[in-house]
Write an enzyme that holds these catalytic residues in place. Structure first.
Site, PDB file in Angstrom:
ATOM      1  N   ASP A 114      53.975 110.283 -26.609  1.00 31.59           N
ATOM      2  CA  ASP A 114      53.577 111.289 -25.633  1.00 31.59           C
ATOM      3  C   ASP A 114      52.205 110.942 -25.073  1.00 31.59           C
ATOM      4  O   ASP A 114      51.375 110.349 -25.761  1.00 31.59           O
ATOM      5  CB  ASP A 114      53.491 112.671 -26.290  1.00 31.59           C
ATOM      6  CG  ASP A 114      54.850 113.229 -26.687  1.00 31.59           C
ATOM      7  OD1 ASP A 114      55.856 112.702 -26.202  1.00 31.59           O
ATOM      8  OD2 ASP A 114      54.875 114.183 -27.486  1.00 31.59           O
ATOM      9  N   MET A 115      51.970 111.358 -23.842  1.00 36.00           N
ATOM     10  CA  MET A 115      50.682 111.079 -23.216  1.00 36.00           C
ATOM     11  C   MET A 115      49.526 111.569 -24.087  1.00 36.00           C
ATOM     12  O   MET A 115      48.508 110.877 -24.231  1.00 36.00           O
ATOM     13  CB  MET A 115      50.608 111.755 -21.843  1.00 36.00           C
ATOM     14  CG  MET A 115      49.308 111.491 -21.099  1.00 36.00           C
ATOM     15  SD  MET A 115      49.215 112.322 -19.502  1.00 36.00           S
ATOM     16  CE  MET A 115      48.973 114.023 -20.017  1.00 36.00           C
TER      17      MET A 115
END
Length: 578
Positions: free
Chosen positions: A426-427
């Site tokens: 995930d970012m």
């Protein structure tokens, strides 16, 4: 009378006038500067005025005795329904500041409650067309259920099953007899070859007659069974046709009522332009509305209600915020009193129209979160590279931002072949990612991830002290179609997700965990930690399922796999900065 005119007439009623819904601040707001631009509704830090308004509304929810609603905050949670509330700070023409209050959907089984702005369209009013047309649809549903549950329908289905089975058995028995008779005739024909010519000819004719008679028996047997089966099928088909006609009739009336309802939801903007739900969603992107139809509940959220009332009553919107009040839903993860952005699926087309021409805060999702950050390579050979991805750094290019692990690796290794990216983080998650520098290495590594032979360990700090020392969480996940990229727990359509957790330390109301994902679903660790049926404690800094902080306290600390060229087991680790 048009829907908008009807709405404006309703607004003139004393119960719904601006003075009734406009709430002056009870606490001092002296010295608080007004925002230069209006809130970007899908991702924001609430303005101080919104925080004060929300605090006053929350105090009201705790103290009021006018209506009753089970938010699940006390006692058993059976039947509890948490709610999204919204506050809109507004300014009167004379400059006085105050705020409006709204709730999403219904509250205490009502659309109208004192002090809250009314719905854009109230389908529950006595004179609403909705009641009569919904009653007609309900009657069709009752007829349909009666037909579907009719004893004759079940009886005919059972009889058909019995007859088909009986036919199959009878035909199989006769075929077996015919086969044996055929063998006997063949033996008689061979034996008859010793007879004289006339006697052999007579035998041949007799054997032929016996064969024809058997075929006739088989045909008659099939016809007898088919006659009984056809009679039942005809009666069953008539019932099923009647059911199908009712289904189509109900679907047609439901769709027409839905379209009619959507046409009543007419939304204003500051320029006085009016568009209904049908129009707004027919113009929206296919990703939001694949069939051009509004999703259920569109127009019932707090944000559109607030803006509609403000525009209809000459109030200037200043800032807005929405928060969750009550127990978290069974499928979603919502934290009591936590602020949330508007949902994309239901609200984006509506708010894009309503906020047209108003200067908004910047959309942070359009900014490059990786700007100024270094992507360190902690290992490299001819086949792979292992990087330590910072938090707030995309793994692959996004819709608006291209800077990512992929783009940086493509620049660092211009001669690399294949897709480079083997897996993603995930970012907001930091930590280890392995990069394949050749197509062959990519294929070998991808197979290991698919076969779940890659060892992964994450570090996470959660908000709360976890009971027990270790455990497992198996909650199936799917995307929230109305609010991507959020994930839902869904036992009907969700994909299997499995996490093992182990406590490392506790302190100051938090717990440091080692997390071992056995599957790799989107937001798996975040949802498994935050959901009430998981740990019930969101990861610190999780702005989707918990509360914002300096960063998401989730880090991919350890990675082990078989080297794609040598086959040797290799492992890598790095500690987080939290």
């Amino acid at each position: 009378m048009g829907p908008l005119i009807a709405y404006l007439l309703k607004m003139s009623d004393a119960m719904y006038c601006a003075q009734q819904c406009f709430t002056p601040f009870s606490t001092s707001i002296e010295g608080i500067a007004l925002p230069e631009r209006f809130t970007f509704p899908f991702y924001y830090e609430p303005h101080r005025l919104c925080e004060l308004a929300a605090s006053e509304l929350q105090a009201h929810l705790e103290q009021q005795q006018t209506w009753q609603h089970n938010f699940g905050l006390t006692g058993p949670r059976e039947g509890a329904i948490g709610k999204m509330f919204g506050v809109l700070v507004v300014q009167k023409a004379d400059g006085e500041l105050g705020y409006l209050k709204a709730f999403s959907g219904k509250l205490a089984e009502q659309n109208l409650l004192p002090g809250f702005v009314p719905p854009v369209f109230d389908m529950l009013t006595q004179d609403s067309f909705f009641h009569g047309e919904q009653l007609a649809i309900n009657q069709l549903t009752a007829e349909l259920e009666s037909l579907q549950q009719a004893p004759e329908l079940a009886s005919l289905s059972d009889e058909l099953n019995t007859l088909n089975a009986g036919k199959a058995a009878a035909v199989a028995e006769l075929r077996a007899e015919i086969i044996e008779n055929r063998k006997a005739r063949k033996a008689r024909r061979v034996a008859g070859e010793r007879l004289d010519a006339q006697a052999f000819e007579d035998l041949q004719q007799q054997l032929g007659r016996e064969s024809v008679a058997e075929k006739h028996r088989l045909r008659l047997l099939n016809e007898q069974w088919d006659s009984q089966i056809a009679e039942r099928e005809h009666r069953l088909s008539a019932l099923q046709d009647e059911i199908e006609v009712l289904k189509q009739q109900r679907a047609s009336q439901s769709n027409a009522l839905q379209r009619k309802l959507f046409a009543q939801y007419c939304f204003l903007n500051q320029a006085g332009e009016v568009k209904d739900l049908n129009t707004l969603f027919s113009l929206s992107t296919k990703s939001l509305s694949p069939k051009g139809l509004p999703p259920a509940g569109a127009g019932e959220c707090a944000a559109p209600k607030l803006l509609q009332f403000a525009f209809a009553n000459g109030l200037k919107p200043v800032a807005m915020a929405e928060f969750w009040w009550g127990a978290s839903p069974k499928s979603e993860v919502k934290q009591h009193k936590q602020f949330y952005g508007a949902c994309h699926g239901k609200c984006e087309p509506i708010l894009a129209h309503m906020l047209s021409g108003i200067a908004l805060d910047d959309n942070p999702l359009l900014n490059n979160p990786a700007e100024g950050k270094d992507l360190s390579i902690i290992y490299q050979d001819e086949a792979i590279a292992v990087v330590n991805k910072p938090a707030e750094f995309l793994s692959v290019p996004g819709k608006h931002v291209t800077d990512s692990v992929y783009s940086r690796m493509r620049q660092a290794f211009p001669k690399a072949t294949g897709p480079l990216i083997v897996h993603r983080l995930d970012m907001s998650t930091s930590g280890l990612m392995v990069i394949a520098l050749s197509s062959e290495a990519n294929t070998a590594l991808v197979q290991q991830f698919i076969g779940r032979t890659v060892e992964k360990r994450y570090l996470a700090r959660v908000a709360g002290e976890v009971q027990g020392e270790e455990g497992e969480i198996t909650l199936p996940l799917r995307v929230d179609l109305d609010d991507r990229p959020r994930q839902l727990v869904c036992f009907e359509h969700g994909k299997h997700a499995h996490t093992y957790w182990l406590v490392k330390s506790r302190g100051e109301g938090t717990t440091l965990l080692s997390l071992f994902p056995k599957t790799g679903r989107t937001h798996q660790l975040r949802v498994h930690c935050a959901h009430q049926d998981g740990l019930g404690m969101p990861i610190i800094g999780d702005d989707l399922y918990g509360a914002k902080a300096n960063r998401l306290h989730l880090h991919a600390q350890y990675l082990a796999f078989n080297h794609p060229i040598s086959g040797e087991r290799v492992s890598f680790s790095c500690d987080p900065d939290f």
